[in-house]
Design an enzyme around this catalytic site. Structure first.
Site, PDB file in Angstrom:
ATOM      1  N   TYR A 155     -12.972  17.711 -16.452  1.00 50.60           N
ATOM      2  CA  TYR A 155     -13.385  16.469 -16.400  1.00 50.60           C
ATOM      3  C   TYR A 155     -14.352  16.312 -15.420  1.00 50.60           C
ATOM      4  O   TYR A 155     -14.275  16.763 -14.483  1.00 50.60           O
ATOM      5  CB  TYR A 155     -12.172  15.546 -16.219  1.00 50.60           C
ATOM      6  CG  TYR A 155     -12.298  14.026 -15.926  1.00 50.60           C
ATOM      7  CD1 TYR A 155     -12.647  13.212 -17.135  1.00 50.60           C
ATOM      8  CD2 TYR A 155     -12.523  13.454 -14.946  1.00 50.60           C
ATOM      9  CE1 TYR A 155     -13.149  11.948 -17.167  1.00 50.60           C
ATOM     10  CE2 TYR A 155     -12.911  12.024 -14.845  1.00 50.60           C
ATOM     11  CZ  TYR A 155     -13.288  11.319 -15.902  1.00 50.60           C
ATOM     12  OH  TYR A 155     -13.666  10.102 -15.937  1.00 50.60           O
TER      13      TYR A 155
ATOM     14  N   ASP B  51      -3.953  19.012 -15.506  1.00 51.96           N
ATOM     15  CA  ASP B  51      -4.126  17.488 -15.980  1.00 51.96           C
ATOM     16  C   ASP B  51      -3.912  17.581 -17.464  1.00 51.96           C
ATOM     17  O   ASP B  51      -4.344  18.226 -18.225  1.00 51.96           O
ATOM     18  CB  ASP B  51      -5.781  17.357 -15.597  1.00 51.96           C
ATOM     19  CG  ASP B  51      -6.166  16.125 -16.123  1.00 51.96           C
ATOM     20  OD1 ASP B  51      -5.397  15.452 -17.185  1.00 51.96           O
ATOM     21  OD2 ASP B  51      -7.227  15.495 -15.753  1.00 51.96           O
TER      22      ASP B  51
ATOM     23  N   LYS C 151      -5.182   6.407 -19.918  1.00 55.19           N
ATOM     24  CA  LYS C 151      -5.603   6.840 -21.546  1.00 55.19           C
ATOM     25  C   LYS C 151      -4.259   6.500 -22.091  1.00 55.19           C
ATOM     26  O   LYS C 151      -3.659   5.357 -22.134  1.00 55.19           O
ATOM     27  CB  LYS C 151      -5.850   8.422 -21.488  1.00 55.19           C
ATOM     28  CG  LYS C 151      -7.143   8.481 -20.287  1.00 55.19           C
ATOM     29  CD  LYS C 151      -8.556   7.849 -20.448  1.00 55.19           C
ATOM     30  CE  LYS C 151      -9.409   7.853 -19.480  1.00 55.19           C
ATOM     31  NZ  LYS C 151      -9.702   9.096 -18.851  1.00 55.19           N
TER      32      LYS C 151
ATOM     33  N   ARG D 236       0.754  -1.300  -0.003  1.00 53.65           N
ATOM     34  CA  ARG D 236       0.197   0.096   0.040  1.00 53.65           C
ATOM     35  C   ARG D 236       0.724   1.235  -0.096  1.00 53.65           C
ATOM     36  O   ARG D 236       0.480   2.242  -0.183  1.00 53.65           O
ATOM     37  CB  ARG D 236      -0.763   0.109   1.095  1.00 53.65           C
ATOM     38  CG  ARG D 236      -1.636   1.397   0.994  1.00 53.65           C
ATOM     39  CD  ARG D 236      -3.022   1.281   2.191  1.00 53.65           C
ATOM     40  NE  ARG D 236      -2.708   0.532   3.317  1.00 53.65           N
ATOM     41  CZ  ARG D 236      -2.007   1.013   4.375  1.00 53.65           C
ATOM     42  NH1 ARG D 236      -1.629   2.241   4.461  1.00 53.65           N
ATOM     43  NH2 ARG D 236      -1.890   0.297   5.537  1.00 53.65           N
TER      44      ARG D 236
HETATM   45  C1  LIG Z   1     -10.329   9.839 -17.845  1.00 52.26           C
HETATM   46  C2  LIG Z   1      -9.938  11.018 -17.251  1.00 52.26           C
HETATM   47  C3  LIG Z   1      -9.671  11.243 -16.035  1.00 52.26           C
HETATM   48  C4  LIG Z   1     -10.053  10.197 -14.802  1.00 52.26           C
HETATM   49  O1  LIG Z   1      -9.205   9.112 -14.817  1.00 52.26           O
HETATM   50  P1  LIG Z   1      -9.482   7.564 -14.346  1.00 52.26           P
HETATM   51  O2  LIG Z   1      -8.186   7.105 -14.891  1.00 52.26           O
HETATM   52  O3  LIG Z   1     -10.833   7.415 -15.172  1.00 52.26           O
HETATM   53  O4  LIG Z   1      -9.863   7.739 -12.888  1.00 52.26           O
HETATM   54  C5  LIG Z   1      -9.332  12.419 -15.469  1.00 52.26           C
HETATM   55  N1  LIG Z   1      -9.108  13.623 -16.283  1.00 52.26           N
HETATM   56  C6  LIG Z   1      -9.110  13.515 -17.683  1.00 52.26           C
HETATM   57  C7  LIG Z   1      -8.882  14.403 -18.462  1.00 52.26           C
HETATM   58  C8  LIG Z   1      -9.351  12.120 -18.165  1.00 52.26           C
HETATM   59  O5  LIG Z   1      -9.499  12.140 -19.341  1.00 52.26           O
END
Ligand SMILES: *Cc1c(COP(=O)(O)O)cnc(C)c1O
Length: 385
Positions: free
Chosen positions: A105, A177, A202, A51
């Site tokens: 998001y 982000d 992603k 963890r």
């Molecule tokens: C998908 C996404 C998230 C969240 O990510 P998860 O891996 O689904 O928790 C945050 N910011 C952006 C821009 C995203 O495309």
């Protein structure tokens, strides 16, 4: 900040790897162990326990992510949302205020507007292209600014240079982000952002088979976030670490292909008579095209478009044979969604309309199929409208 002399595609393969190959293995093996034999640790955070994010699979990823983003340190998390919420909860306390872009998001938006206020953390949402309005929203308790490199689904690009200047002049922590750009197309830390977060689900992993996240930046900011993560428990499982590590090795190859295909599909759709509008920063018609050209190595694989006949949009998705109708992005397969029915379904139609998200808007996240095959898939589906 970045001192090593290699190009990103070299760092993706070699940076952060263990010095001595384990049993000669060319690939770092998967350490599927919850705990590790060790002498007494100097603190709780130093105990070798899964963890606490310190397995060999975690450590290699932390070093590699820091190297490719040009940061000092990094921490991987169980999802993109774990990275975002843990970072914000580590850096903000009750009474603090932050400024965030007004088209975030969905998960981040809901966290900031519905969950964080219960903890005494408040937020003003401000337009990314109007930094003058940020000044008016500033409070004595403002600690942090938060933006996204490109917004979903219209691919708006905030005035990133002005955001950095604004934050630096007022000694606010800046977080971006950078999921949609990936470190291949934009490296925010080299442009003055303090922290970069990703949904590694992603582009970084790129194969639509895990959820994962990460935070990258200065060591003195990563340390409290990694500590907070130890208590909130959003650890990335070692098998997911192994897959993310494998996926990242081809990040540059994939993203460069997706940049080229995204551009080609955007140009094809913009020229099609059944298409009303295409949103892609690589197109001269995009409002932030010049900014994107100047700051990004490429505009990525996500674009959206509106049909002349919006009522035909749901039917169009069913007529595509290569593109799969599913949320997410950044994988090797092309995915399509209709934001009015998926990511933005929770909003009133008028609110969506104000944001420029009509019922006929379709978002495409291109994979690595041949661009001509994808254009032909869309051509066929549009023809039968
Ligand atoms: C998908 C996404 C998230 C969240 O990510 P998860 O891996 O689904 O928790 C945050 N910011 C952006 C821009 C995203 O495309």
């Amino acid at each position: 900040m970045k001192t090593d002399p290699h190009q990103i595609q070299t760092d993706l393969i070699h940076a952060g790897e263990v010095e001595e190959r384990i049993e000669g293995a060319v690939v770092l093996p998967l350490f599927q162990s919850a705990t590790y034999a060790s002498d007494e640790a100097s603190s709780y955070d130093e105990i070798r326990y899964l963890r606490l994010n310190n397995s060999p699979n975690h450590r290699v990823l932390h070093r590699k992510l820091a190297a490719v983003a040009g940061g000092e340190d990094a921490v991987v998390t169980a999802s993109g949302m774990a990275a975002i919420s843990t970072a914000l909860l580590a850096l903000l306390k009750s009474g603090d205020h932050l400024l965030a872009q007004d088209c975030l998001y969905g998960g981040t938006h809901t966290f900031l507007t519905e969950q964080a206020p219960d903890l005494g953390i408040t937020c003003d949402l401000v337009p990314g292209d109007d930094i003058a309005s940020w000044e008016q929203a500033l409070r004595p308790t403002t600690r942090l600014v938060y933006v996204e490199t490109m917004s979903n689904p219209l691919l708006g690009v905030p005035d990133l240079e002005a955001v950095v200047r604004f934050a630096r002049e007022r000694q606010l922590i800046s977080i971006i982000d950078n999921t949609f750009a990936s470190p291949v197309n934009y490296r925010p830390l080299e442009h003055g952002f303090d922290l970069e977060v990703h949904s590694a689900t992603k582009y970084l992993n790129g194969h639509s088979d895990i959820v994962a996240g990460c935070v990258i930046g200065q060591r003195e900011l990563i340390r409290p976030i990694a500590r907070q993560l130890n208590y909130l428990g959003g650890t990335l499982d070692p098998h997911a670490c192994f897959l993310l590590h494998r996926g990242m090795k081809t990040l540059a190859l994939r993203v460069r292909e997706q940049n080229a295909t995204g551009q080609r599909l955007a140009e094809f759709l913009e020229a099609h008579p059944a298409v009303d509008r295409v949103d892609y920063p690589g197109l001269p018609s995009h409002p932030q095209h010049d900014l994107a050209e100047r700051l990004f190595a490429g505009c990525g694989g996500v674009l959206s478009f509106d049909l002349v006949a919006p009522e035909a949009a749901p039917g169009l998705l069913g007529r595509l044979s290569l593109a799969v109708s599913a949320p997410s992005l950044g994988g090797v397969e092309t995915l399509v969604t209709r934001p009015a029915a998926t990511s933005h379904a929770g909003l009133e139609p008028e609110e969506r309309g104000r944001m420029g998200i009509g019922d006929g808007l379709i978002r495409v996240a291109v994979g690595i199929e041949a661009a001509e095959d994808l254009c032909a898939d869309f051509e066929g589906a549009l023809q039968s409208l």
